[in-house]
Design an enzyme around this catalytic site. Structure first.
Site, PDB file in Angstrom:
ATOM      1  N   ALA A   1       0.863  -1.172   0.000  1.00  0.00           N
ATOM      2  CA  ALA A   1       0.000   0.000   0.000  1.00  0.00           C
ATOM      3  C   ALA A   1       0.907   1.231   0.000  1.00  0.00           C
ATOM      4  O   ALA A   1       2.064   1.153   0.421  1.00  0.00           O
ATOM      5  CB  ALA A   1      -0.895  -0.017   1.230  1.00  0.00           C
TER       6      ALA A   1
ATOM      7  N   GLY B   1       0.808  -4.986   0.995  1.00  0.00           N
ATOM      8  CA  GLY B   1      -0.404  -5.056   0.177  1.00  0.00           C
ATOM      9  C   GLY B   1      -0.162  -5.738  -1.164  1.00  0.00           C
ATOM     10  O   GLY B   1      -1.080  -6.311  -1.752  1.00  0.00           O
TER      11      GLY B   1
ATOM     12  N   GLU C   1      -0.454  -9.303  -0.421  1.00  0.00           N
ATOM     13  CA  GLU C   1      -1.873  -9.546  -0.130  1.00  0.00           C
ATOM     14  C   GLU C   1      -2.695  -9.558  -1.419  1.00  0.00           C
ATOM     15  O   GLU C   1      -3.607 -10.366  -1.587  1.00  0.00           O
ATOM     16  CB  GLU C   1      -2.385  -8.484   0.856  1.00  0.00           C
ATOM     17  CG  GLU C   1      -1.790  -8.678   2.243  1.00  0.00           C
ATOM     18  CD  GLU C   1      -1.968  -7.476   3.157  1.00  0.00           C
ATOM     19  OE1 GLU C   1      -1.707  -6.336   2.709  1.00  0.00           O
ATOM     20  OE2 GLU C   1      -2.354  -7.658   4.322  1.00  0.00           O
TER      21      GLU C   1
ATOM     22  N   GLU D   1       5.106  -4.885   6.984  1.00  0.00           N
ATOM     23  CA  GLU D   1       4.425  -3.764   7.657  1.00  0.00           C
ATOM     24  C   GLU D   1       4.973  -3.515   9.063  1.00  0.00           C
ATOM     25  O   GLU D   1       5.016  -2.387   9.537  1.00  0.00           O
ATOM     26  CB  GLU D   1       2.913  -4.038   7.734  1.00  0.00           C
ATOM     27  CG  GLU D   1       2.189  -4.004   6.402  1.00  0.00           C
ATOM     28  CD  GLU D   1       2.129  -5.354   5.715  1.00  0.00           C
ATOM     29  OE1 GLU D   1       2.943  -6.256   6.055  1.00  0.00           O
ATOM     30  OE2 GLU D   1       1.293  -5.519   4.814  1.00  0.00           O
TER      31      GLU D   1
END
Ligand code: CAA
Length: 257
Positions: free
Chosen positions: A65, A108, A111, A131
């Protein structure tokens, strides 16, 4: 669209989506995810498309992200924007979705790849949930999907240390379907897609839905769900064609009806 490129006719019945923020290693900002969501919705409705490939570039599938976009946000900003609800669309995609991953698939990005149905990796791919190194934790399914994919011990290690695993390790742990030389990863994903695109699209959708159900329910319920979907395939012309072709010793011509 600014941050993704779409080729609806990459191969017969196969669409290709390219994440396209190369300078930022395809960091997944809100706009990119919104473009991806609407593209997947459109492709899901496009009768000519049977399989979708999602890829980045050789250096990065996606490095997570967009940290710069999130850095100054408060918890309430995050709650109100609820950016990860956009990601639910990826899970809702009915057609088979293959991630073709080279380079970084982190946070992300990892993911996102795991939300796809299969992952074809280049030998240079690196997977991880880093993260923790920036003071947060996975928020788009990492703790759940990685644990289901590779088991608790290794998932816990990756989530708590932020370490990356190589493509070979990812293959060993069952996270990816295959690993190929870097110059071949897209071609290998396309080969897999071409194989699936020759099947009945009706059966492929119902089969995908049933396999995914295995992660969301207990065995009896999953078996019941599978059986109903199996019976439902008999409502399709493709079932008649597939079985007739077998009896007549010829290749079936599936239409998705
Ligand atoms: N968000 C925003 N920008 C990013 C980014 C990210 N996730 N990852 C890389 N970039 C940017 C860098 O800031 C840099 O931009 P500038 O040139 O403007 O400085 C550019 O992309 C190139 O990156 P690097 O110079 O860092 O490239 P590198 O090859 O030296 O390192 C890397 C590559 C190891 C992937 C490193 O970029 C990195 O650690 N990125 C962050 C990975 C990460 O922590 N991902 C998790 C994000 S949080 C998340 O995803 C939450 C969730 O659960 C959904």
């Amino acid at each position: 669209m600014e941050f993704i490129k779409v080729n609806t006719q990459y191969k017969k019945h196969i669409a290709l989506i390219n994440l396209n923020r190369p300078k930022e290693l395809n960091a997944l900002n809100l706009q990119l995810m919104s473009e991806l969501k609407s593209t997947l919705q459109t492709l899901d409705e496009d009768e000519d498309v049977r399989v979708i490939i999602l890829t980045g570039n050789e250096k990065a599938f996606a490095a997570g992200a967009d940290i710069k976009q999130m850095a100054g946000k408060t918890a309430i900003d995050m709650l109100n924007v609820d950016q990860f609800s956009t990601w639910d669309q990826i899970k809702k995609t009915k057609k088979p979705l293959i991630a073709a991953v080279s380079g970084f698939a982190l946070g992300g990005g990892c993911e996102l790849a795991m939300t796809c149905d299969m992952i074809v990796a280049s030998e240079s791919a690196k997977f991880g949930q880093p993260e923790i190194k920036i003071g947060v934790m996975p928020g788009a399914g990492g703790t759940q999907r990685l644990t289901r994919a590779i088991g608790k011990a290794k998932a816990m290690e990756l989530v708590l240390t932020g370490n990356f695993i190589s493509a070979e390790e990812a293959l060993h742990y069952g996270l990816v379907n295959k690993v190929v030389p870097t110059e071949m990863y897209l071609e290998a994903a396309a080969e897999l897609a071409e194989q699936i695109a020759q099947m009945s699209p009706v059966a492929a959708k119902l089969a995908k839905e049933s396999v995914n159900r295995a992660f969301e329910t207990h065995l009896d319920e999953g078996l019941h769900f599978e059986r109903k979907n199996f019976y439902l395939t008999f409502a399709s012309e493709d079932q008649k064609e597939g079985m007739k072709a077998f009896v007549e010793k010829r290749k079936p011509e599936f239409t998705g009806k």
